[in-house]
Design an enzyme around this catalytic site. Structure first.
Site, PDB file in Angstrom:
ATOM      1  N   ARG A 117      -8.301  -2.078  17.949  1.00  0.00           N
ATOM      2  CA  ARG A 117      -7.384  -2.928  18.717  1.00  0.00           C
ATOM      3  C   ARG A 117      -8.072  -3.500  19.951  1.00  0.00           C
ATOM      4  O   ARG A 117      -7.649  -4.520  20.492  1.00  0.00           O
ATOM      5  CB  ARG A 117      -6.134  -2.123  19.107  1.00  0.00           C
ATOM      6  CG  ARG A 117      -5.078  -2.936  19.848  1.00  0.00           C
ATOM      7  CD  ARG A 117      -3.675  -2.378  19.671  1.00  0.00           C
ATOM      8  NE  ARG A 117      -3.596  -0.957  19.936  1.00  0.00           N
ATOM      9  CZ  ARG A 117      -3.401  -0.423  21.148  1.00  0.00           C
ATOM     10  NH1 ARG A 117      -3.306  -1.202  22.208  1.00  0.00           N
ATOM     11  NH2 ARG A 117      -3.318   0.879  21.292  1.00  0.00           N
TER      12      ARG A 117
ATOM     13  N   TYR B 116       4.216 -28.289  17.080  1.00  0.00           N
ATOM     14  CA  TYR B 116       4.669 -27.475  15.958  1.00  0.00           C
ATOM     15  C   TYR B 116       6.021 -26.866  16.318  1.00  0.00           C
ATOM     16  O   TYR B 116       6.236 -26.418  17.447  1.00  0.00           O
ATOM     17  CB  TYR B 116       3.628 -26.400  15.670  1.00  0.00           C
ATOM     18  CG  TYR B 116       4.079 -25.315  14.727  1.00  0.00           C
ATOM     19  CD1 TYR B 116       4.673 -25.614  13.503  1.00  0.00           C
ATOM     20  CD2 TYR B 116       3.923 -23.977  15.067  1.00  0.00           C
ATOM     21  CE1 TYR B 116       5.100 -24.617  12.652  1.00  0.00           C
ATOM     22  CE2 TYR B 116       4.332 -22.972  14.220  1.00  0.00           C
ATOM     23  CZ  TYR B 116       4.925 -23.298  13.016  1.00  0.00           C
ATOM     24  OH  TYR B 116       5.350 -22.302  12.182  1.00  0.00           O
TER      25      TYR B 116
ATOM     26  N   ASP C  76      -3.626 -27.837  21.287  1.00  0.00           N
ATOM     27  CA  ASP C  76      -3.567 -27.321  19.927  1.00  0.00           C
ATOM     28  C   ASP C  76      -4.421 -28.238  19.053  1.00  0.00           C
ATOM     29  O   ASP C  76      -4.074 -29.396  18.830  1.00  0.00           O
ATOM     30  CB  ASP C  76      -2.117 -27.289  19.436  1.00  0.00           C
ATOM     31  CG  ASP C  76      -1.962 -26.588  18.093  1.00  0.00           C
ATOM     32  OD1 ASP C  76      -2.906 -26.643  17.275  1.00  0.00           O
ATOM     33  OD2 ASP C  76      -0.894 -26.016  17.838  1.00  0.00           O
TER      34      ASP C  76
ATOM     35  N   LYS D 264      -4.818 -22.318   8.902  1.00  0.00           N
ATOM     36  CA  LYS D 264      -4.875 -23.650   8.308  1.00  0.00           C
ATOM     37  C   LYS D 264      -6.315 -24.000   7.903  1.00  0.00           C
ATOM     38  O   LYS D 264      -6.890 -23.388   7.030  1.00  0.00           O
ATOM     39  CB  LYS D 264      -4.274 -24.662   9.272  1.00  0.00           C
ATOM     40  CG  LYS D 264      -2.915 -24.256   9.847  1.00  0.00           C
ATOM     41  CD  LYS D 264      -1.880 -23.892   8.802  1.00  0.00           C
ATOM     42  CE  LYS D 264      -0.461 -23.793   9.369  1.00  0.00           C
ATOM     43  NZ  LYS D 264      -0.244 -22.681  10.311  1.00  0.00           N
TER      44      LYS D 264
END
Length: 420
Positions: free
Chosen positions: A70, A124, A189, A214
């Protein structure tokens, strides 16, 4: 691995293949190793305590072997190094998804009591919702690009834009936006463009966000997000990631690193097909308006004269599904899915019409894709499959198209200015 090893200036295509992998030959390896360990042994607990204290204080990657996945993972670090190289930033920090990455950016600024965000629509849909809902304590002022400077106030922590925008593909002058931000970090973005088409950091953006799901992954089989930025911001992001647990799984990092190696080839090939389809759609009387950015790319949006839901229901080669950037072509109706969570009035005001379809063009043959769109557009107009050879439009349909086009200030069948 030396994550920021200095290299001579290399082309994007070369960096895509080699960044994050420079040490492999010295290790006697050709393919990057996949490290799935969740924890790592250490017999020196005093030294371990010192390293953890150092991370808590600075957010810098711990020196020496990993401690806990982590906090850091060697495979994830390789992907982060490669993406930072491609975007031209000092660092990158990877997350479990694009939304986890955006959430971390908001939390970083919120920790400094800078919870106000200036943003430009469209974004988005889930990004829009996260900002508008105040879920993370943020408030947002929505502006046109020209209004960025006037909207900034003492508590403003970020300015956020997406260019080309999802789903209208509207473009913003990144350099002008960065200048308007002053000292406030500009977050761009860059999911649609990827570093193949633009590198926002070169235009003054401090933070570059990707839904790595993506184009970076490119095959529709991995979920992830990543932020490319300077090392100071990256250290804060690592601390948030450690505290909140939004880590990228190392198997996902492995797949994303592999995806980067073909990113320039995939984006350029899909972009060529997208441009060809945009031209055909723009000349077609069954289409009212085409949105295709000046920068190019593999995304096309278009508004139909017929029922857009029937287009979705009628495609056979193209996959009707959300997401984008895969090797296969996807199409979806933003008002029903990706931007459904945005209020109807806000959708319409930002150019997301109820007739708009968003298509992510893949690597299929462009003529096969057009044949599928052709028959789907026909079905959407309720016309017989074997249209007349002259491809004339039914008078009633032509009247509908003309009326709707007049409302939008365009002539049906005539391509609008790219990027609108």
């Amino acid at each position: 691995m030396e994550t920021n090893a200095p290299t001579a200036r290399r082309s994007l295509a070369t960096e895509a293949v080699h960044a994050g992998r420079e040490d492999l030959a010295g290790l006697g390896l050709h393919a990057p190793p996949l490290d799935l360990s969740t924890t790592y042994p250490s017999y020196d607990s005093r030294a371990e305590a010192a390293r953890i204290d150092a991370f808590a204080t600075t957010g810098a990657r711990p020196e020496g072997p990993p401690v806990y996945s982590r906090l850091d993972n060697p495979t994830t670090a390789r992907f982060e190094t490669a993406l930072a190289r491609l975007e031209g930033t000092e660092s990158a920090v990877a997350f479990a998804s694009g939304m986890a990455a955006l959430s971390a950016c908001l939390l970083v600024r919120g920790m400094k009591d800078l919870r106000h965000v200036v943003a430009v629509r469209p974004l988005y849909g889930c990004s829009d919702h996260l900002l508008s809902s105040g879920l993370l304590g943020t408030t947002v002022t929505w502006v046109d690009p020209a209004g960025i400077a006037d909207a900034i106030r003492p508590g403003t922590g970020l300015v956020m834009i997406e260019s080309p925008a999802n789903p209208t593909l509207a473009e913003i002058d990144l350099r002008a936006a960065a200048q308007a931000c002053g000292e406030v970090p500009l977050l761009v973005d860059n999911t649609f463009a990827t570093p193949v088409l633009q590198r926002p950091a070169e235009s003054g953006a401090r933070v570059v966000l990707h839904s790595a799901t993506k184009y970076l992954g490119g095959h529709g089989d991995v979920l992830g997000g990543v932020v490319a930025c300077d090392e100071e911001f990256a250290r804060q992001l690592r601390q948030v990631r450690f505290a909140t647990g939004g880590v990228l799984h190392p198997l996902a990092a492995y797949l994303l690193l592999r995806g980067l190696s073909t990113l320039p080839v995939r984006v350029r090939a899909a972009s060529a097909s997208a441009a060809a389809l945009a031209e055909r759609l723009a000349a077609d009387p069954r289409v009212l308006r085409v949105h295709y950015p000046r920068i190019g790319g593999a995304m096309v949006a278009f508004e139909t004269a017929g029922d857009p839901h029937e287009v979705i229901a009628s495609v056979r080669l193209i996959t009707p599904a959300v997401s984008l950037g895969s090797v296969d072509t996807l199409i979806q109706h933003p008002a029903s899915i990706s931007h459904r969570i945005v209020a109807e009035g806000d959708r319409h005001a930002s150019g997301v019409s109820d007739r708009l379809l968003r298509m992510s063009v893949g690597l299929e043959d462009v003529d096969d894709l057009w044949a599928d769109l052709d028959q789907a557009l026909d079905r959407a107009l309720g016309r017989a499959a074997d249209r007349a050879a002259d491809r004339s439009v039914d008078p009633a349909v032509g009247a509908l198209s003309a009326a709707y086009g007049a409302d939008l200030g365009i002539r049906p069948g005539v391509r609008t200015e790219a990027g609108r």
